[in-house]
Design an enzyme around this catalytic site. Sequence first.
Site, mmCIF file in Angstrom:
data_model
loop_
_atom_site.group_PDB
_atom_site.id
_atom_site.type_symbol
_atom_site.label_atom_id
_atom_site.label_comp_id
_atom_site.label_asym_id
_atom_site.label_seq_id
_atom_site.Cartn_x
_atom_site.Cartn_y
_atom_site.Cartn_z
ATOM 1 N N THR A 85 0.833 -1.215 0.000
ATOM 2 C CA THR A 85 0.000 0.000 0.000
ATOM 3 C C THR A 85 0.867 1.264 0.000
ATOM 4 O O THR A 85 0.514 2.262 -0.615
ATOM 5 C CB THR A 85 -0.984 0.034 1.193
ATOM 6 O OG1 THR A 85 -0.250 -0.191 2.392
ATOM 7 C CG2 THR A 85 -2.079 -1.002 1.058
ATOM 8 N N PRO A 90 -3.583 -0.008 -3.701
ATOM 9 C CA PRO A 90 -4.538 -0.243 -2.611
ATOM 10 C C PRO A 90 -4.679 -1.718 -2.272
ATOM 11 O O PRO A 90 -4.511 -2.578 -3.140
ATOM 12 C CB PRO A 90 -5.862 0.305 -3.171
ATOM 13 C CG PRO A 90 -5.675 0.430 -4.642
ATOM 14 C CD PRO A 90 -4.203 0.516 -4.916
ATOM 15 N N ASP A 91 -4.967 -2.020 -1.005
ATOM 16 C CA ASP A 91 -5.244 -3.415 -0.633
ATOM 17 C C ASP A 91 -6.726 -3.689 -0.864
ATOM 18 O O ASP A 91 -7.420 -2.898 -1.514
ATOM 19 C CB ASP A 91 -4.797 -3.688 0.808
ATOM 20 C CG ASP A 91 -5.584 -2.913 1.850
ATOM 21 O OD1 ASP A 91 -6.531 -2.189 1.472
ATOM 22 O OD2 ASP A 91 -5.268 -3.026 3.046
ATOM 23 N N GLN A 163 0.739 -13.373 -1.353
ATOM 24 C CA GLN A 163 -0.591 -13.417 -1.981
ATOM 25 C C GLN A 163 -0.675 -12.370 -3.079
ATOM 26 O O GLN A 163 -1.681 -12.274 -3.762
ATOM 27 C CB GLN A 163 -1.660 -13.094 -0.944
ATOM 28 C CG GLN A 163 -1.720 -14.084 0.186
ATOM 29 C CD GLN A 163 -2.667 -13.610 1.282
ATOM 30 O OE1 GLN A 163 -3.817 -13.978 1.331
ATOM 31 N NE2 GLN A 163 -2.161 -12.794 2.171
ATOM 32 N N ASP A 166 1.399 -8.125 -7.671
ATOM 33 C CA ASP A 166 1.999 -6.906 -8.229
ATOM 34 C C ASP A 166 3.466 -7.077 -8.630
ATOM 35 O O ASP A 166 4.070 -6.161 -9.176
ATOM 36 C CB ASP A 166 1.867 -5.742 -7.234
ATOM 37 C CG ASP A 166 2.494 -6.046 -5.868
ATOM 38 O OD1 ASP A 166 3.498 -6.791 -5.804
ATOM 39 O OD2 ASP A 166 1.992 -5.530 -4.856
ATOM 40 N N HIS A 183 -1.142 -16.636 -5.156
ATOM 41 C CA HIS A 183 -2.386 -16.298 -5.864
ATOM 42 C C HIS A 183 -2.128 -15.920 -7.312
ATOM 43 O O HIS A 183 -2.915 -15.194 -7.918
ATOM 44 C CB HIS A 183 -3.118 -15.155 -5.153
ATOM 45 C CG HIS A 183 -3.667 -15.569 -3.814
ATOM 46 N ND1 HIS A 183 -4.286 -14.719 -2.954
ATOM 47 C CD2 HIS A 183 -3.694 -16.791 -3.203
ATOM 48 C CE1 HIS A 183 -4.662 -15.373 -1.859
ATOM 49 N NE2 HIS A 183 -4.290 -16.630 -1.986
ATOM 50 N N CYS A 196 -8.513 -20.742 -27.457
ATOM 51 C CA CYS A 196 -7.137 -20.255 -27.359
ATOM 52 C C CYS A 196 -6.282 -21.257 -26.585
ATOM 53 O O CYS A 196 -5.183 -21.617 -26.993
ATOM 54 C CB CYS A 196 -7.129 -18.902 -26.673
ATOM 55 S SG CYS A 196 -5.500 -18.244 -26.491
ATOM 56 N N SER A 236 -4.746 -9.581 5.984
ATOM 57 C CA SER A 236 -5.864 -9.762 6.917
ATOM 58 C C SER A 236 -6.038 -11.237 7.264
ATOM 59 O O SER A 236 -6.873 -11.573 8.097
ATOM 60 C CB SER A 236 -7.153 -9.221 6.290
ATOM 61 O OG SER A 236 -7.431 -9.927 5.097
ATOM 62 N N MET A 260 -1.268 -3.409 10.438
ATOM 63 C CA MET A 260 -1.974 -2.293 11.067
ATOM 64 C C MET A 260 -2.961 -2.777 12.126
ATOM 65 O O MET A 260 -3.375 -2.009 12.979
ATOM 66 C CB MET A 260 -2.746 -1.491 10.009
ATOM 67 C CG MET A 260 -1.871 -0.856 8.963
ATOM 68 S SD MET A 260 -0.807 0.399 9.648
ATOM 69 C CE MET A 260 -1.883 1.804 9.535
ATOM 70 N N CYS A 296 3.923 -1.789 7.655
ATOM 71 C CA CYS A 296 4.955 -2.810 7.416
ATOM 72 C C CYS A 296 6.324 -2.142 7.292
ATOM 73 O O CYS A 296 7.329 -2.682 7.780
ATOM 74 C CB CYS A 296 4.637 -3.589 6.131
ATOM 75 S SG CYS A 296 3.144 -4.547 6.267
HETATM 76 P P1 CNA Z 1 -6.431 -7.501 2.588
HETATM 77 O O1 CNA Z 1 -7.506 -8.449 2.959
HETATM 78 O O2 CNA Z 1 -6.826 -6.240 1.892
HETATM 79 O O3 CNA Z 1 -5.656 -7.144 3.939
HETATM 80 C C1 CNA Z 1 -4.624 -6.209 3.985
HETATM 81 C C2 CNA Z 1 -4.135 -6.118 5.430
HETATM 82 O O4 CNA Z 1 -2.991 -5.290 5.448
HETATM 83 C C3 CNA Z 1 -5.146 -5.522 6.392
HETATM 84 O O5 CNA Z 1 -5.102 -6.236 7.607
HETATM 85 C C4 CNA Z 1 -4.645 -4.085 6.592
HETATM 86 O O6 CNA Z 1 -4.938 -3.568 7.876
HETATM 87 C C5 CNA Z 1 -3.164 -4.272 6.430
HETATM 88 N N1 CNA Z 1 -2.459 -3.095 5.912
HETATM 89 C C6 CNA Z 1 -2.802 -2.257 4.913
HETATM 90 N N2 CNA Z 1 -1.835 -1.350 4.682
HETATM 91 C C7 CNA Z 1 -0.843 -1.637 5.570
HETATM 92 C C8 CNA Z 1 0.428 -1.069 5.828
HETATM 93 N N3 CNA Z 1 0.908 -0.030 5.128
HETATM 94 N N4 CNA Z 1 1.181 -1.614 6.799
HETATM 95 C C9 CNA Z 1 0.716 -2.665 7.528
HETATM 96 N N5 CNA Z 1 -0.473 -3.236 7.331
HETATM 97 C C10 CNA Z 1 -1.242 -2.734 6.354
HETATM 98 O O7 CNA Z 1 -5.329 -8.210 1.673
HETATM 99 P P2 CNA Z 1 -4.741 -9.690 1.789
HETATM 100 O O8 CNA Z 1 -3.458 -9.669 1.105
HETATM 101 O O9 CNA Z 1 -4.831 -10.214 3.159
HETATM 102 O O10 CNA Z 1 -5.805 -10.492 0.910
HETATM 103 C C11 CNA Z 1 -5.420 -11.374 -0.069
HETATM 104 C C12 CNA Z 1 -5.816 -10.928 -1.474
HETATM 105 C C13 CNA Z 1 -5.476 -9.505 -1.741
HETATM 106 C C14 CNA Z 1 -5.033 -11.684 -2.512
HETATM 107 O O11 CNA Z 1 -5.898 -12.456 -3.304
HETATM 108 C C15 CNA Z 1 -4.310 -10.636 -3.379
HETATM 109 O O12 CNA Z 1 -4.162 -11.006 -4.711
HETATM 110 C C16 CNA Z 1 -5.150 -9.434 -3.221
HETATM 111 N N6 CNA Z 1 -4.576 -8.123 -3.531
HETATM 112 C C17 CNA Z 1 -3.276 -7.983 -3.925
HETATM 113 C C18 CNA Z 1 -2.759 -6.737 -4.204
HETATM 114 C C19 CNA Z 1 -1.333 -6.618 -4.640
HETATM 115 O O13 CNA Z 1 -0.831 -7.473 -5.373
HETATM 116 N N7 CNA Z 1 -0.636 -5.566 -4.196
HETATM 117 C C20 CNA Z 1 -3.573 -5.591 -4.075
HETATM 118 C C21 CNA Z 1 -4.908 -5.771 -3.668
HETATM 119 C C22 CNA Z 1 -5.403 -7.033 -3.397
#
Ligand code: CNA
Length: 354
Positions: A85, A90-91, A163, A166, A183, A196, A236, A260, A296
């Site tokens: 993030t 965005p998450d 997971q 990116d 993932h 295809c 999460s 967080m 993080c």
């Molecule tokens: P989630 O469920 O969105 O959880 C993210 C967690 O990280 C939450 O507990 C937040 O509180 C915490 N968080 C957010 N920002 C910060 C930070 N800066 N420092 C510390 N903690 C933070 O995402 P998960 O990864 O748990 O869920 C899995 C999904 C998300 C997978 O299938 C991924 O493919 C998918 N995803 C990936 C991306 C990416 O590749 N960057 C982006 C969005 C979703």
Amino acid sequence: MSEEASKRAQEEADTPDLECQSDDSSDEGDASGDTEMDFLRSLFSRTLGLSPGEKVLDELTLDGVARYILSGKNIICMVGAGISTSAGIPDFRSPGTGLYANLQKYNLPYPEAIFQIDYFKKHPEPFFALARELYPGQFKPTVCHYFMRMLKDKGLLTRCYSQNIDTLERVAGLEGEDLIEAHGTFHTSHCVSFLCRKEYSMDWMFGTTCVRLILSFYCLLQDFPRCDLLIIMGTSLQVQPFASLVSRVSNSCPRLLINMEKTGQSEFGMGLFSFGGGMDFDSDKAYRDVAHLSTCDDGCMALAELLGWKEELEQMVKREHALIDSKDAKKKDKEASQNSKSTGAEARKSDKTE
Ligand code: CNA
């Protein structure tokens, strides 16, 4: 129960299900019954938290973890969207900024639909619009990504299980066997069309998806029982089966969460966690789980400082970001000169035709 039997039962309880073998040797008679009883006793006591593993951290804090790391350990990192993030991606679930809170513009029937293959086959536009926003190349790895690279460089990282899609772990220098992209990833992708797939992809699919899955599975069976420290960051822990990996390490293996919010605790409705193996940061029985609630990046920098690596990490981030910037600048220059050449050529062509 003898000490040896109890140890054996504990070892069996720690063995992943798929490695368990049925014991059909008939000459063991009552001994085998004892072992099964011991196994069940051990499983229940572990599940109910009656028989915790050994406490190996001298204190359940980041300092305790740092002292433990300094004695040289096999570390596994499990990471999620929260580690990216701060790079601008965005998450899913963070309130307000997470993708789920901002998907209205795609008119989805429900947020998860954007990642479901059946919905994608009928309505691919929302996924591609989102993919454009997340596509690699626009973002730089974070302090947290480079902290994992440092663990690798220092010979402490067994593997990173991510997971994320990116590819920022790869950009930061985790490659090949360092990384399991649980993932999938933008690094490899394939067409979902049946036609295809038929024409191009049997070998190709085999070379990517199937082999990748088999290797991932093999790695996790090998890695988790041998792990000395599990570091979980930016997730999460809501997505199974990934989330349940936290319970694959031995019950003496310390687990550090940098996030967080606290995640992965055994609570009603937590699926696999409710059957033991969930994180326990706060109860009277807590003996190995440490929650460091921060970003993080801040958590990794704080840990690096305790390990005496802070300056090295800061320099690595600075150096690597400068390298990425200079590559981007060269790429942009090249694109600009190609564009001006083709515009010039088109102008000359239209001059001639007039
Ligand atoms: P989630 O469920 O969105 O959880 C993210 C967690 O990280 C939450 O507990 C937040 O509180 C915490 N968080 C957010 N920002 C910060 C930070 N800066 N420092 C510390 N903690 C933070 O995402 P998960 O990864 O748990 O869920 C899995 C999904 C998300 C997978 O299938 C991924 O493919 C998918 N995803 C990936 C991306 C990416 O590749 N960057 C982006 C969005 C979703």
